[in-house]
Design a protein around this motif. Structure first.
Motif, PDB file in Angstrom:
ATOM      1  N   LEU A   1       0.792  -1.227   0.000  1.00  0.00           N
ATOM      2  CA  LEU A   1       0.000   0.000   0.000  1.00  0.00           C
ATOM      3  C   LEU A   1       0.826   1.279   0.000  1.00  0.00           C
ATOM      4  CD1 LEU A   1      -2.742  -0.978   2.604  1.00  0.00           C
ATOM      5  CD2 LEU A   1      -3.052  -0.673   0.137  1.00  0.00           C
ATOM      6  N   SER A   2       2.005   1.242   0.576  1.00  0.00           N
ATOM      7  CA  SER A   2       2.725   2.492   0.824  1.00  0.00           C
ATOM      8  C   SER A   2       3.643   2.920  -0.313  1.00  0.00           C
ATOM      9  CB  SER A   2       3.525   2.393   2.127  1.00  0.00           C
ATOM     10  OG  SER A   2       4.462   1.353   2.052  1.00  0.00           O
ATOM     11  N   THR A   3       3.752   2.114  -1.348  1.00  0.00           N
ATOM     12  CA  THR A   3       4.678   2.415  -2.439  1.00  0.00           C
ATOM     13  C   THR A   3       3.922   2.881  -3.672  1.00  0.00           C
ATOM     14  OG1 THR A   3       6.093   0.647  -1.612  1.00  0.00           O
ATOM     15  CG2 THR A   3       6.560   1.440  -3.822  1.00  0.00           C
ATOM     16  N   ASP A   4       4.362   4.027  -4.247  1.00  0.00           N
ATOM     17  CA  ASP A   4       3.898   4.421  -5.584  1.00  0.00           C
ATOM     18  C   ASP A   4       2.371   4.464  -5.660  1.00  0.00           C
ATOM     19  OD1 ASP A   4       4.319   5.098  -8.248  1.00  0.00           O
ATOM     20  OD2 ASP A   4       4.405   3.019  -8.923  1.00  0.00           O
ATOM     21  N   THR A   5       1.739   5.159  -4.698  1.00  0.00           N
ATOM     22  CA  THR A   5       0.283   5.151  -4.582  1.00  0.00           C
ATOM     23  C   THR A   5      -0.234   6.558  -4.320  1.00  0.00           C
ATOM     24  OG1 THR A   5       0.397   2.944  -3.607  1.00  0.00           O
ATOM     25  CG2 THR A   5      -1.656   4.141  -3.299  1.00  0.00           C
ATOM     26  N   ASP A   6      -1.290   6.946  -5.041  1.00  0.00           N
ATOM     27  CA  ASP A   6      -1.952   8.223  -4.756  1.00  0.00           C
ATOM     28  C   ASP A   6      -3.099   8.045  -3.762  1.00  0.00           C
ATOM     29  OD1 ASP A   6      -0.410   9.892  -6.530  1.00  0.00           O
ATOM     30  OD2 ASP A   6      -1.419   8.871  -8.184  1.00  0.00           O
ATOM     31  N   HIS A   7      -3.879   6.973  -3.945  1.00  0.00           N
ATOM     32  CA  HIS A   7      -5.002   6.698  -3.046  1.00  0.00           C
ATOM     33  C   HIS A   7      -5.109   5.197  -2.853  1.00  0.00           C
ATOM     34  CE1 HIS A   7      -6.361  10.853  -3.405  1.00  0.00           C
ATOM     35  NE2 HIS A   7      -6.132  10.733  -4.708  1.00  0.00           N
ATOM     36  N   LEU A   8      -5.534   4.783  -1.649  1.00  0.00           N
ATOM     37  CA  LEU A   8      -5.631   3.362  -1.355  1.00  0.00           C
ATOM     38  C   LEU A   8      -6.918   3.060  -0.612  1.00  0.00           C
ATOM     39  CD1 LEU A   8      -4.514   2.772   1.945  1.00  0.00           C
ATOM     40  CD2 LEU A   8      -2.622   3.953   0.826  1.00  0.00           C
ATOM     41  N   LEU A   9      -7.438   1.859  -0.873  1.00  0.00           N
ATOM     42  CA  LEU A   9      -8.636   1.366  -0.202  1.00  0.00           C
ATOM     43  C   LEU A   9      -8.275   0.072   0.514  1.00  0.00           C
ATOM     44  CD1 LEU A   9     -11.754   1.347   0.312  1.00  0.00           C
ATOM     45  CD2 LEU A   9     -11.956   0.009  -1.804  1.00  0.00           C
ATOM     46  N   VAL A  10      -8.585   0.032   1.807  1.00  0.00           N
ATOM     47  CA  VAL A  10      -8.387  -1.182   2.590  1.00  0.00           C
ATOM     48  C   VAL A  10      -9.762  -1.758   2.896  1.00  0.00           C
ATOM     49  CG1 VAL A  10      -7.436  -2.195   4.699  1.00  0.00           C
ATOM     50  CG2 VAL A  10      -6.299  -0.225   3.636  1.00  0.00           C
ATOM     51  N   VAL A  11     -10.062  -2.905   2.287  1.00  0.00           N
ATOM     52  CA  VAL A  11     -11.318  -3.605   2.554  1.00  0.00           C
ATOM     53  C   VAL A  11     -11.025  -4.628   3.640  1.00  0.00           C
ATOM     54  CG1 VAL A  11     -13.117  -5.099   1.610  1.00  0.00           C
ATOM     55  CG2 VAL A  11     -12.049  -3.342   0.149  1.00  0.00           C
ATOM     56  N   SER A  12     -11.761  -4.534   4.752  1.00  0.00           N
ATOM     57  CA  SER A  12     -11.491  -5.461   5.838  1.00  0.00           C
ATOM     58  C   SER A  12     -12.740  -6.232   6.234  1.00  0.00           C
ATOM     59  CB  SER A  12     -10.934  -4.734   7.060  1.00  0.00           C
ATOM     60  OG  SER A  12     -10.596  -5.691   8.044  1.00  0.00           O
ATOM     61  N   THR A  13     -12.663  -7.544   6.038  1.00  0.00           N
ATOM     62  CA  THR A  13     -13.704  -8.446   6.530  1.00  0.00           C
ATOM     63  C   THR A  13     -13.212  -9.156   7.786  1.00  0.00           C
ATOM     64  OG1 THR A  13     -12.908 -10.239   5.124  1.00  0.00           O
ATOM     65  CG2 THR A  13     -14.675  -8.854   4.230  1.00  0.00           C
ATOM     66  N   ARG A  14     -12.019  -8.780   8.235  1.00  0.00           N
ATOM     67  CA  ARG A  14     -11.372  -9.476   9.361  1.00  0.00           C
ATOM     68  C   ARG A  14     -11.208  -8.597  10.583  1.00  0.00           C
ATOM     69  NH1 ARG A  14      -6.271 -10.326  11.093  1.00  0.00           N
ATOM     70  NH2 ARG A  14      -5.385  -8.965   9.497  1.00  0.00           N
ATOM     71  N   THR A  15     -11.000  -7.299  10.388  1.00  0.00           N
ATOM     72  CA  THR A  15     -10.790  -6.374  11.498  1.00  0.00           C
ATOM     73  C   THR A  15     -11.640  -5.122  11.291  1.00  0.00           C
ATOM     74  OG1 THR A  15      -8.896  -5.379  10.360  1.00  0.00           O
ATOM     75  CG2 THR A  15      -8.413  -7.143  11.925  1.00  0.00           C
ATOM     76  N   THR A  16     -11.810  -4.354  12.358  1.00  0.00           N
ATOM     77  CA  THR A  16     -12.604  -3.126  12.286  1.00  0.00           C
ATOM     78  C   THR A  16     -11.756  -1.976  11.741  1.00  0.00           C
ATOM     79  OG1 THR A  16     -11.992  -2.424  14.512  1.00  0.00           O
ATOM     80  CG2 THR A  16     -13.958  -3.851  14.301  1.00  0.00           C
ATOM     81  N   ALA A  17     -12.429  -0.886  11.389  1.00  0.00           N
ATOM     82  CA  ALA A  17     -11.727   0.297  10.879  1.00  0.00           C
ATOM     83  C   ALA A  17     -10.694   0.793  11.882  1.00  0.00           C
ATOM     84  CB  ALA A  17     -12.732   1.403  10.556  1.00  0.00           C
ATOM     85  N   ARG A  18     -11.038   0.769  13.145  1.00  0.00           N
ATOM     86  CA  ARG A  18     -10.109   1.230  14.183  1.00  0.00           C
ATOM     87  C   ARG A  18      -8.809   0.415  14.160  1.00  0.00           C
ATOM     88  NH1 ARG A  18     -11.476   4.091  18.329  1.00  0.00           N
ATOM     89  NH2 ARG A  18     -10.115   4.330  20.127  1.00  0.00           N
ATOM     90  N   GLU A  19      -8.935  -0.912  14.017  1.00  0.00           N
ATOM     91  CA  GLU A  19      -7.748  -1.770  13.964  1.00  0.00           C
ATOM     92  C   GLU A  19      -6.943  -1.512  12.689  1.00  0.00           C
ATOM     93  OE1 GLU A  19      -8.944  -5.879  16.081  1.00  0.00           O
ATOM     94  OE2 GLU A  19     -10.451  -5.101  14.679  1.00  0.00           O
ATOM     95  N   VAL A  20      -7.635  -1.267  11.571  1.00  0.00           N
ATOM     96  CA  VAL A  20      -6.937  -0.947  10.327  1.00  0.00           C
ATOM     97  C   VAL A  20      -6.178   0.365  10.488  1.00  0.00           C
ATOM     98  CG1 VAL A  20      -7.197  -0.377   7.886  1.00  0.00           C
ATOM     99  CG2 VAL A  20      -8.531  -2.244   8.866  1.00  0.00           C
ATOM    100  N   GLU A  21      -6.799   1.365  11.093  1.00  0.00           N
ATOM    101  CA  GLU A  21      -6.121   2.649  11.322  1.00  0.00           C
ATOM    102  C   GLU A  21      -4.847   2.454  12.143  1.00  0.00           C
ATOM    103  OE1 GLU A  21      -9.355   6.203  11.469  1.00  0.00           O
ATOM    104  OE2 GLU A  21      -9.525   4.711  13.063  1.00  0.00           O
ATOM    105  N   GLN A  22      -4.933   1.620  13.174  1.00  0.00           N
ATOM    106  CA  GLN A  22      -3.761   1.349  14.017  1.00  0.00           C
ATOM    107  C   GLN A  22      -2.651   0.684  13.205  1.00  0.00           C
ATOM    108  OE1 GLN A  22      -5.671  -0.945  17.093  1.00  0.00           O
ATOM    109  NE2 GLN A  22      -6.167   0.872  18.319  1.00  0.00           N
ATOM    110  N   LYS A  23      -3.028  -0.241  12.326  1.00  0.00           N
ATOM    111  CA  LYS A  23      -2.035  -0.921  11.482  1.00  0.00           C
ATOM    112  C   LYS A  23      -1.362   0.069  10.549  1.00  0.00           C
ATOM    113  CE  LYS A  23      -3.276  -3.452   7.776  1.00  0.00           C
ATOM    114  NZ  LYS A  23      -3.770  -4.611   6.983  1.00  0.00           N
ATOM    115  N   LEU A  24      -2.146   0.916   9.892  1.00  0.00           N
ATOM    116  CA  LEU A  24      -1.579   1.897   8.968  1.00  0.00           C
ATOM    117  C   LEU A  24      -0.644   2.853   9.698  1.00  0.00           C
ATOM    118  CD1 LEU A  24      -4.696   2.753   6.753  1.00  0.00           C
ATOM    119  CD2 LEU A  24      -2.840   1.137   6.251  1.00  0.00           C
ATOM    120  N   GLU A  25      -1.061   3.280  10.883  1.00  0.00           N
ATOM    121  CA  GLU A  25      -0.227   4.193  11.669  1.00  0.00           C
ATOM    122  C   GLU A  25       1.076   3.520  12.093  1.00  0.00           C
ATOM    123  OE1 GLU A  25      -0.486   6.468  15.945  1.00  0.00           O
ATOM    124  OE2 GLU A  25      -2.342   6.213  14.810  1.00  0.00           O
ATOM    125  N   TYR A  26       0.980   2.281  12.580  1.00  0.00           N
ATOM    126  CA  TYR A  26       2.163   1.555  13.044  1.00  0.00           C
ATOM    127  C   TYR A  26       3.188   1.375  11.927  1.00  0.00           C
ATOM    128  CZ  TYR A  26       5.090  -2.107  15.035  1.00  0.00           C
ATOM    129  OH  TYR A  26       6.165  -2.823  15.486  1.00  0.00           O
TER     130      TYR A  26
END
Length: 192
Positions: free
Chosen positions: A38-63
């Motif tokens: 996700l972090s390479t050569d990207t203008d916009h990204l979509l994370v579809v999660s059927t496994r974790t909540t948005a809050r957990e995804v935000e924590q992953k992206l931040e980490y």
């Protein structure tokens, strides 16, 4: 348009429209590969999660220091589980992880609303199979791959290897332009 890949043992770049299947152990640590994608050569990204909540995804992206300003998160769990939802410009919700059509519609809206280099990760197809079924998950994959092609975007779709039989793995594998395999030991191999 080509997209860089910053994942060990994969091509340096892939063309727009490419879908990648990430096969991993059920206990495998996929966050590193996901965020490298996700972090390479990207203008916009979509994370579809059927496994974790948005809050957990935000924590992953931040980490992993992925630019959250470019991220949209599609949370498919919070409504079904009755969690408090934090509405935001970059967080969208689908009522249930088995609503693959709603998930695909949200992905289509994301692709239509954004320009430039667009990436999607789908974590995970295994959960989608659990909540819906294998045939519906395959329909979802087919729709997503069409969307990637139409919008010159790229996507990576997670599937836990140990949970599914070989016939199921093959049904998914044959649909993708590339397959990345994460071994139990953390080693990455790929076939494109």
């Amino acid at each position: 348009m080509d997209y860089e890949l910053a994942i060990d043992n994969t091509p340096d770049a892939i063309p727009g429209g490419t879908g990648i299947l990430l096969l991993h152990p059920s206990t495998g640590e996929t966050d590193r590969l996901d965020t490298d994608f996700l972090s390479t050569d990207t203008d916009h990204l979509l994370v579809v999660s059927t496994r974790t909540t948005a809050r957990e995804v935000e924590q992953k992206l931040e980490y992993y220091e992925v630019d959250e300003e470019r991220a949209t998160i599609l949370d498919t769990l919070s409504i079904e589980r009755g969690y408090t939802r934090r509405a935001g410009e970059n967080i969208r919700y689908v009522a249930s992880p088995n609503n693959w059509q709603g998930i695909a519609d949200e992905a289509e809206a994301f692709l239509e609303d954004h320009d430039g280099k667009l990436r999607i990760t789908f974590d995970s197809l295994t959960e989608l199979i659990y909540y819906a079924d294998e045939d519906q998950a395959l329909q979802a994959v087919d729709r997503f791959l069409e969307l990637l092609d139409e919008h010159d975007a790229v996507g990576m779709f997670h599937l836990a290897r140990g949970v599914h039989d070989e016939a199921t793995l093959e049904r998914f594998r044959e649909r993708f332009d590339g397959v990345i395999e994460l071994g139990e030991d953390g080693e990455v191999t790929s076939e494109f």
